[in-house]
Design an enzyme around this catalytic site. Structure first.
Site, PDB file in Angstrom:
ATOM      1  N   GLU A   1       9.248  -2.953  -5.673  1.00  0.00           N
ATOM      2  CA  GLU A   1       8.287  -2.216  -6.511  1.00  0.00           C
ATOM      3  C   GLU A   1       7.678  -1.150  -5.610  1.00  0.00           C
ATOM      4  OE1 GLU A   1       5.163  -0.654  -7.646  1.00  0.00           O
ATOM      5  OE2 GLU A   1       4.154  -2.597  -7.571  1.00  0.00           O
TER       6      GLU A   1
ATOM      7  N   CYS B   1      -0.263   2.575  -7.332  1.00  0.00           N
ATOM      8  CA  CYS B   1       1.095   3.092  -7.471  1.00  0.00           C
ATOM      9  C   CYS B   1       1.341   3.687  -8.856  1.00  0.00           C
ATOM     10  CB  CYS B   1       2.121   2.002  -7.177  1.00  0.00           C
ATOM     11  SG  CYS B   1       1.986   0.546  -8.235  1.00  0.00           S
TER      12      CYS B   1
ATOM     13  N   GLY C   1       5.472  -1.503  -1.918  1.00  0.00           N
ATOM     14  CA  GLY C   1       4.950  -0.545  -0.956  1.00  0.00           C
ATOM     15  C   GLY C   1       5.553   0.827  -1.171  1.00  0.00           C
TER      16      GLY C   1
ATOM     17  N   GLU D   1       3.693  11.823  -3.763  1.00  0.00           N
ATOM     18  CA  GLU D   1       2.654  10.938  -4.270  1.00  0.00           C
ATOM     19  C   GLU D   1       1.401  11.052  -3.400  1.00  0.00           C
ATOM     20  OE1 GLU D   1       2.152   6.183  -5.369  1.00  0.00           O
ATOM     21  OE2 GLU D   1       3.529   6.792  -3.761  1.00  0.00           O
TER      22      GLU D   1
ATOM     23  N   LYS E   1       4.019 -12.028   4.054  1.00  0.00           N
ATOM     24  CA  LYS E   1       3.251 -11.216   4.997  1.00  0.00           C
ATOM     25  C   LYS E   1       2.429 -10.245   4.174  1.00  0.00           C
ATOM     26  CE  LYS E   1       3.882  -7.398   6.853  1.00  0.00           C
ATOM     27  NZ  LYS E   1       2.459  -6.926   6.758  1.00  0.00           N
TER      28      LYS E   1
END
Length: 476
Positions: A249, A283, A227, A380, A174
């Site tokens: 991750e 990221c 994500g 973040e 997905k």
């Protein structure tokens, strides 16, 4: 023309036909690009059944045949990089050169997995009795469910797909509903390269509903997610409740340490380029900049100069070096970071505001001397915002760099081998880059520690998540 969006299940491309659909927009203009069909429960069941059926034969296919398919996908990716990159720019927003580069680099991932998949070996363990043989076999784990993000839609999907296919697994993926063209294109390339039906399946829908349904299925044996940390924890908890193997991750808040013996001008120029790549929606983007006091002025002069020189605009426009943010809500989030920093006494040296009223543009922003409890130093940002603070001693910088629960990427610049050793031993991160940006290559492990993840999406470690270890002992 923009990619025709569809599901891909059991070797067939499936479009609307009464399915729920959602609009896909260009983040630079707000214009609608296309309609994305969502998978129904029946579609998900069909994908699961197809993946399970395909696994029974794909697991025994020669590694040479798997390798040939991956090499063909690599060849097609390079040949069509301009077309694929243009569609990524349209739905994700990044400059065309970045999008095309993403596709070209992903061809390397296919080539690398094509080769390493031919070298998945077992081993023989010396027995204690002469009549016994002890073998360790490596076998594909089975059907995998993968969930990938919108910031690098081609890269993040191909990493998971190539690893699974090379290992002999089948996969249901997905991708990101906001920037879906890349994943649909990957399905087309594998289809054209001769991948058997059911080995790769692509579905779309409400993320939480699709993930819960697939992970709960007894057919799925491995889950891979890239994500945010909060969503990753939910996915990991759900997978754990069903005893599924996972690779996570997740997000980071990458610290940068610039020592007073570094090549300061080079460091500043390099960091400005990396910081505003993909509008900071990376990221591993550097976010917390710790600059030693003796070189503070020199670094800031060069870094702010480079930040002001970033050309913001539609990714498709010539000369653009930074495109829009993907969502309008990301623009609001950047404004909140800036406002919080101001209220806590920080200075906004560059940018700090939205650009225009069309599209999701936010100016490259440099925040000077925010306190450690400012939001920008704790959370973040995932956008074009850099926070810069001075430090006196290296131990102080390392302590502050390690103060958060994140542990994905980190960066340091120093000419001292002694300082470099202290940094590589002291920084709590899955990836430590000293005097360059060295991660992201297919042969290197890519992953984090602490809240930033579990497992690796690169290097030979990749296959650990897609293979079972089976012990065979036999007595004659």
């Amino acid at each position: 023309m923009y990619e025709t969006l569809s599901l891909y299940i059991d070797g067939e491309f499936l479009q609307g036909d009464g399915r729920v659909e959602q609009d896909v927009f260009d983040p630079a203009t707000g214009e609608r690009l296309g309609r994305l069909p969502h998978a129904s429960r029946a579609d998900l069941d069909r994908a699961l059944a197809a993946a399970q059926r395909a696994f029974e034969s794909w697991r025994t296919v020669s590694p040479m045949e798997r390798s040939a398919i991956l090499r063909k996908v690599a060849e097609l990716s390079r040949a069509r990089a301009q077309e694929i990159g243009r569609n990524i720019t349209l739905d994700q927003g990044k400059p065309l050169a970045e999008a095309v580069g993403e596709v070209v680099r992903c061809a390397d991932h296919c080539d690398w997995h094509a080769e390493e998949g031919r070298r998945i070996y077992g081993r023989v363990i010396a027995p204690r009795l002469p009549s016994v043989r002890q073998l360790v076999l490596r076998e594909p784990i089975g059907v995998c469910a993968a969930f990938t993000p919108w910031n690098f839609p081609y890269n993040q999907a191909i990493r998971k797909i190539a690893a699974a296919v090379a290992a002999g697994c089948t996969i249901i993926i997905k991708g990101p509903e906001d920037s879906p063209s890349a994943v649909v294109t990957i399905a087309r390339l594998f289809h054209e390269a001769g991948l058997p039906p059911g080995v790769l399946n692509v579905v779309w829908g409400v993320p939480s509903e699709v993930s819960e349904y697939l992970i709960a299925s007894p057919i799925v044996r491995k889950v891979s997610f890239t994500g945010s940390v909060p969503v990753g924890k939910q996915i990991a908890a759900l997978a754990g409740s069903h005893m599924k193997r996972i690779t996570m991750e997740l997000g980071g808040h990458s610290p940068v340490i610039v020592c007073d013996d570094a090549d300061v001008e080079r460091a500043a120029a390099m960091l400005a380029t990396l910081k505003f790549t993909n509008a900071g929606q990376v990221c591993v983007s550097p976010t917390r900049f710790y600059i030693q006091e003796k070189v503070w002025d020199r670094f800031m002069a060069r870094f702010t100069e480079a930040s002001r020189g970033v050309k913001v605009g539609a990714g498709i426009a010539p000369g653009t070096t930074m495109g829009p943010l993907v969502h309008a809500r990301r623009v609001s989030a950047m404004a909140d970071f800036v406002q919080d920093a101001r209220e806590r006494g920080a200075r906004i040296e560059v940018g700090g505001e939205r650009i225009g009223d069309i599209g999701h543009f936010f100016a490259p922003t440099v925040i000077v001397a925010p306190p450690d409890d400012a939001r920008i130093m704790q959370s973040e940002p995932f956008g074009p915002v850099a926070a810069c603070v001075p430090f006196k001693a290296l131990d102080e910088a390392i302590r502050r760099a390690n103060s958060l629960p994140y542990g994905l990427a980190s960066y340091a610049f120093t000419a001292s081998s002694k300082s470099a050793l202290r940094i590589q031993n002291g920084i709590e991160a899955g990836m430590v880059n000293i005097n360059h940006f060295g991660h992201g290559l297919p042969e290197l492990p890519f992953g984090g520690i602490k809240d930033s993840g579990i497992g690796s999406e690169g290097g030979t470690e990749t296959f650990d998540g897609y293979l079972l270890t089976k012990l065979v002992t036999q007595m004659d």
